[in-house]
Design a protein around this motif. Structure first.
Motif, PDB file in Angstrom:
ATOM      1  N   UNK A 249       0.739  -1.143  -0.138  1.00 19.05           N
ATOM      2  CA  UNK A 249       0.193   0.071  -0.043  1.00 19.05           C
ATOM      3  C   UNK A 249       0.901   1.350  -0.015  1.00 19.05           C
ATOM      4  N   UNK A 250       0.300   2.202  -0.351  1.00 18.64           N
ATOM      5  CA  UNK A 250       0.978   3.569  -0.461  1.00 18.64           C
ATOM      6  C   UNK A 250       0.175   4.724  -0.075  1.00 18.64           C
ATOM      7  N   UNK A 251       0.701   5.523   0.909  1.00 25.36           N
ATOM      8  CA  UNK A 251      -0.046   6.646   1.620  1.00 25.36           C
ATOM      9  C   UNK A 251       0.583   7.965   0.900  1.00 25.36           C
ATOM     10  N   UNK A 252      -0.370   8.866   0.475  1.00 27.25           N
ATOM     11  CA  UNK A 252       0.178  10.113   0.165  1.00 27.25           C
ATOM     12  C   UNK A 252      -0.497  11.081   0.958  1.00 27.25           C
TER      13      UNK A 252
ATOM     14  N   UNK B  75      -4.725  12.793   3.848  1.00 28.57           N
ATOM     15  CA  UNK B  75      -3.878  11.655   3.233  1.00 28.57           C
ATOM     16  C   UNK B  75      -4.707  10.703   2.656  1.00 28.57           C
ATOM     17  N   UNK B  76      -4.225   9.954   1.587  1.00 26.05           N
ATOM     18  CA  UNK B  76      -4.909   8.826   1.147  1.00 26.05           C
ATOM     19  C   UNK B  76      -4.096   7.634   0.787  1.00 26.05           C
ATOM     20  N   UNK B  77      -4.632   6.635   1.392  1.00 25.73           N
ATOM     21  CA  UNK B  77      -3.864   5.222   1.251  1.00 25.73           C
ATOM     22  C   UNK B  77      -4.643   4.459   0.170  1.00 25.73           C
ATOM     23  N   UNK B  78      -3.687   3.894  -0.766  1.00 26.76           N
ATOM     24  CA  UNK B  78      -4.113   3.072  -1.758  1.00 26.76           C
ATOM     25  C   UNK B  78      -3.507   1.639  -1.939  1.00 26.76           C
ATOM     26  N   UNK B  79      -4.168   0.777  -1.586  1.00 29.96           N
ATOM     27  CA  UNK B  79      -3.506  -0.870  -1.421  1.00 29.96           C
ATOM     28  C   UNK B  79      -3.626  -1.296  -2.717  1.00 29.96           C
ATOM     29  N   UNK B  80      -2.480  -1.872  -3.134  1.00 27.24           N
ATOM     30  CA  UNK B  80      -2.430  -2.407  -4.615  1.00 27.24           C
ATOM     31  C   UNK B  80      -2.306  -3.791  -4.565  1.00 27.24           C
TER      32      UNK B  80
END
Lengths: 129, 129
Positions: free
Chosen positions: A113-116, B113-118
């Motif tokens: 996952x990646x948080x921005x 902030x926003x987290x995207x799980x891939x």
DNA sequence: ATGGGTGCAAAGTGTTTGCAAGTAT
DNA sequence: ATACTTGCAAACACTTTGCACCCAT
């Protein structure tokens, strides 16, 4: 099966990414490399950035306008200035257990996952006044 | 100062986003709206999606290939299938304190902030076999 | 010598924009 | 009547790709 060759251009691209600590865009890499080899083309830079990303030698950060690249191999998070577009690493540790938890809850197999974090960098806060 | 008008096109765009629970892209919204009003143009759809995003009536999710839109107003996170491109809401609560912590540590003013799980959605995991 | 890699330019995508005409207020 | 919106098409920004030539292996 396809095997990788070592070309001068590929090395230049990798070196350019390594030399930066400000998450350059493909175009910034192109300009840097171009300063050394004035024959290299954008297509080659893009191809090599993609290749190096796939092989895990560099990582790619998806942000608006243009993807950024970074020579850092561990998973981590980023801060994005929504005004000037600056990107920097976020001082926040990576929690692997979140990936597992999410996988269990949703049935997805999670790779990472990646948080921005979005906001204004110190410079841009001042320039608003 | 500029004031907003209620146009049929704007309402159609908003309705189309509301009707979806799968985070449609601008083009999907365009196609949906186009099925009702075969005169509406892509430019209008994009303009309205941007307008509605700015005014906070819908939210925009930045993912590769094309931005996605959603009728949901609270901050939350997403799951992205890297194979089929599906996007869905992540069952993970939003931690406001992370924003404050990051602001303190970095000097940025953080808006969110926003987290995207891939990973791979259940369907795509099966189709790999 | 092979076939992966390069340079070039053209083509692709997704999105924005200038303009004249249309319409909500 | 005013000025916000629209439809259209052209323009944009970023990235990918087809092709002929080149060069690392």
């Amino acid at each position: 099966m396809k095997q990788r060759r070592n070309t001068k251009q590929r090395q230049l691209v990798l070196d350019a990414v390594k030399a930066h600590n400000d998450h350059p865009s493909a175009d910034q890499v192109y300009l840097d490399v171009r300063a050394i080899d004035n024959k290299i083309s954008r297509g080659t830079v893009y191809r090599n950035l993609n290749l190096l990303t796939q092989s895990g030698e560099i990582c790619q950060i998806k942000v608006p306008d243009a993807d950024r690249f970074e020579y850092r191999l561990d998973f981590h998070h980023h801060l994005l200035c929504t005004k000037c577009g600056a990107v920097c690493d976020a001082p926040l540790s990576y929690h692997t257990e979140l990936d597992q938890e999410m996988a269990k809850k949703t049935g997805y197999s999670i790779k990472r996952h990646q948080t921005v974090f979005e906001g204004l960098c110190p410079n841009c806060q001042h320039s608003l006044k």
